[in-house]
Design an enzyme around this catalytic site. Structure first.
Site, PDB file in Angstrom:
ATOM      1  N   LYS A   1      52.047 -41.883  -7.724  1.00 21.19           N
ATOM      2  CA  LYS A   1      50.966 -41.233  -8.459  1.00 21.19           C
ATOM      3  C   LYS A   1      50.823 -39.836  -7.856  1.00 21.19           C
ATOM      4  O   LYS A   1      50.296 -39.646  -6.769  1.00 21.19           O
ATOM      5  CB  LYS A   1      49.650 -42.001  -8.326  1.00 21.19           C
ATOM      6  CG  LYS A   1      48.482 -41.378  -9.119  1.00 21.19           C
ATOM      7  CD  LYS A   1      47.534 -40.681  -8.171  1.00 21.19           C
ATOM      8  CE  LYS A   1      46.349 -40.058  -8.878  1.00 21.19           C
ATOM      9  NZ  LYS A   1      46.496 -38.622  -9.169  1.00 21.19           N
TER      10      LYS A   1
ATOM     11  N   GLU B   1      36.972 -29.793   7.808  1.00 24.03           N
ATOM     12  CA  GLU B   1      38.164 -29.217   7.209  1.00 24.03           C
ATOM     13  C   GLU B   1      37.773 -28.366   6.012  1.00 24.03           C
ATOM     14  O   GLU B   1      37.189 -28.860   5.047  1.00 24.03           O
ATOM     15  CB  GLU B   1      39.133 -30.317   6.776  1.00 24.03           C
ATOM     16  CG  GLU B   1      40.448 -29.763   6.251  1.00 24.03           C
ATOM     17  CD  GLU B   1      41.436 -30.856   5.881  1.00 24.03           C
ATOM     18  OE1 GLU B   1      42.598 -30.764   6.287  1.00 24.03           O
ATOM     19  OE2 GLU B   1      41.030 -31.810   5.185  1.00 24.03           O
TER      20      GLU B   1
ATOM     21  N   CYS C   1      47.021 -29.649   5.812  1.00 23.60           N
ATOM     22  CA  CYS C   1      46.287 -30.521   6.727  1.00 23.60           C
ATOM     23  C   CYS C   1      46.535 -30.144   8.186  1.00 23.60           C
ATOM     24  O   CYS C   1      45.704 -30.411   9.045  1.00 23.60           O
ATOM     25  CB  CYS C   1      46.661 -31.980   6.481  1.00 23.60           C
ATOM     26  SG  CYS C   1      48.418 -32.321   6.711  1.00 23.60           S
TER      27      CYS C   1
END
Length: 471
Positions: free
Chosen positions: A168, A378, A280
């Protein structure tokens, strides 16, 4: 253009009539759409993967690795074309997209195939034979920031170990995944081994997480969604590997010469702003001796001058747009919070540039409190926080002082000292004095950055079960 699903070796039509528009973040123009897939689409893809599993898992690892190598060759042949897709749907500057987006995807596949050569598929242990076998059907749920690399890092290892996959891809950047499926088809990977379903996370992603015939979920994305995946997968006690957020720190030790310091600071700016800061492992915190704070500010400001937001199709652009309008507003919100909480805005703006596209000015904060919002959460944008320390012990505490632990860096005039401090950082990949990327090394997270590893033999291990045959 309209793209459909790839299931059981064929392009098929979704059972859903809904479509998802895809927008170019630099022009704000619609560039196409994909199906908003359904749980029924997932059922069909999982059935295909399950049906292909036994035959695929019985093929010799060397033969599976050869097909993965051929897939890498096909992606390399189409590298320029796929780079254009990444630029259009993510906004990554073309010069970066070619090697960091598409190039890394090719490396993922080659490293997985190479690792298969020396992998311990079976080994004796006293009166036992230890056998490593495929986990089974893998659900791969991937994000938009590296739309090829995040898939190939999973499927390279999964296919080599004999697993079959249902992917996905992100609905924000789905066209690169379509190109990957075309490459899979071109090299004739058997039907059902690789399946692609487009759609929204709460529908397609959650259908994968709860599906009883999915044996493992490999997820990369936000912490909130990762926690949801873990919760849903628990009901079928399936294995889950999650690679989540980060707040990586670059620690510049107090023994650096002026020349070394002048190298470390712009390197950290680059490591923060890679892919617009939408990584990330971005080094978003630069931890420096308090006595050199002003020097760090000056060097960072000078480095930022090369990162003027620009057209990502232009070969000279280093900083493209945020991927969506919502992401732009999220980043601007953090910049405003930084100012409100008292950090010093060295470079940047609380407002977006007056131009078309989801752009944010490259930003540097200084005098940032280690516990401030911008030092803890973040941001996923081009925002660097400079944090001062008084002792090396304090620097280590600052570097480790978040819920995350995915990457980092240490700079020192003494390699042994840098290595010693690097060992104390609770993160998976630590650059030592600007060390280069290694595609065979493990990548993943400590703490709330996740668990599980990708890359080389470490990635292969994630997709194997261990069986003992006693004699």
């Amino acid at each position: 253009m309209t793209f459909d699903l790839y299931v059981d070796g064929k392009w098929t039509t979704s059972t859903s009539d809904e479509r998802i528009d895809v927008v170019n973040p630099a022009t704000e123009e619609r560039i196409g759409d994909v199906p908003a897939g359904s749980a029924e689409d997932v059922d069909l893809a999982v059935a295909a993967a399950k049906g292909a599993l036994e035959q695929w898992s019985r093929i010799e690892p060397s033969a599976r690795a050869e097909l993965v190598s051929r897939l890498a060759d096909e992606l390399e042949r189409r590298q320029d074309e796929i780079t254009d897709l990444v630029v259009a749907e993510v906004g990554t500057p073309r010069r970066v997209a070619r090697w960091a987006q598409v190039g890394l995807g090719i490396i993922d596949l080659r490293e997985a195939a190479t690792a298969a050569e020396d992998f311990a598929w079976e080994e004796p242990l006293r009166n036992s034979l230890i056998v490593r076998e495929p986990v089974g059907v893998i659900g791969c749920i991937t994000p938009w920031n590296y739309p090829l690399h995040q898939i190939t890092a999973k499927i390279g290892a999964a296919l080599v170990t004999g697993c079959t996959v249902v992917v996905k891809a992100s609905e924000v950047a789905p066209f690169t995944a379509r190109a990957l499926a075309e490459a899979v088809d071109a090299v004739r990977i058997p039907p059902g081994v690789f399946n692609l379903v487009h759609g929204y996370g709460p529908i397609v992603g959650e259908a994968i997480a709860v599906h009883p015939d999915i044996d493992m979920v490999s997820f990369t994305g936000s912490n909130s969604v990762g926690k949801r995946i873990l919760e849903l997968a628990a009901h079928t006690v399936k294995r889950v590997s999650v690679e989540l957020g980060g707040k990586s720190a670059a620690v510049l030790l107090d023994d650096l010469s002026d020349e070394e310091f002048a190298k470390a600071v712009p390197h950290t700016v680059r490591a923060c702003y890679m892919n617009g800061g939408q990584s990330c492992n971005a080094q978003t915190r630069m931890v420096v001796p308090r006595s050199r704070l002003a020097q760090a500010e000056k060097l960072a400001a000078a480095a930022v001058a090369a990162y003027a937001p620009g057209d990502p199709t232009d070969g000279g652009t280093k900083l493209g747009p945020m991927v969506t309008a919502a992401q732009r507003e999220r980043v601007l919100g953090y910049i405003r919070t930084g100012v409100k909480e008292g950090a010093k805005l060295v470079v940047g703006s609380v407002d977006a540039p007056a131009r078309t596209g989801f752009f944010v000015e490259p930003t540097v904060f200084s005098e940032v409190d280690p516990d401030a919002t911008i030092a803890q959460e973040e941001i996923f944008g081009p925002v660097l926080s400079i944090i001062a320390y008084d002792t090396v012990e304090q620097a280590v505490q600052i570097a480790n002082g978040t819920i995350f632990g995915i990457a980092g860096a240490v700079w020192s005039s003494d390699d042994a000292r840098a290595k010693s401090v690097a060992r104390r950082l609770r993160a998976t990949q630590i650059e030592v004095n600007g060390g280069k990327f290694n595609g065979a090394a493990p990548f993943g997270g400590f703490k709330q950055s996740g668990h599980g590893r990708e890359g080389g033999a470490f990635g292969l291990e994630e997709f194997t079960e261990i069986k003992s045959l006693q004699f």
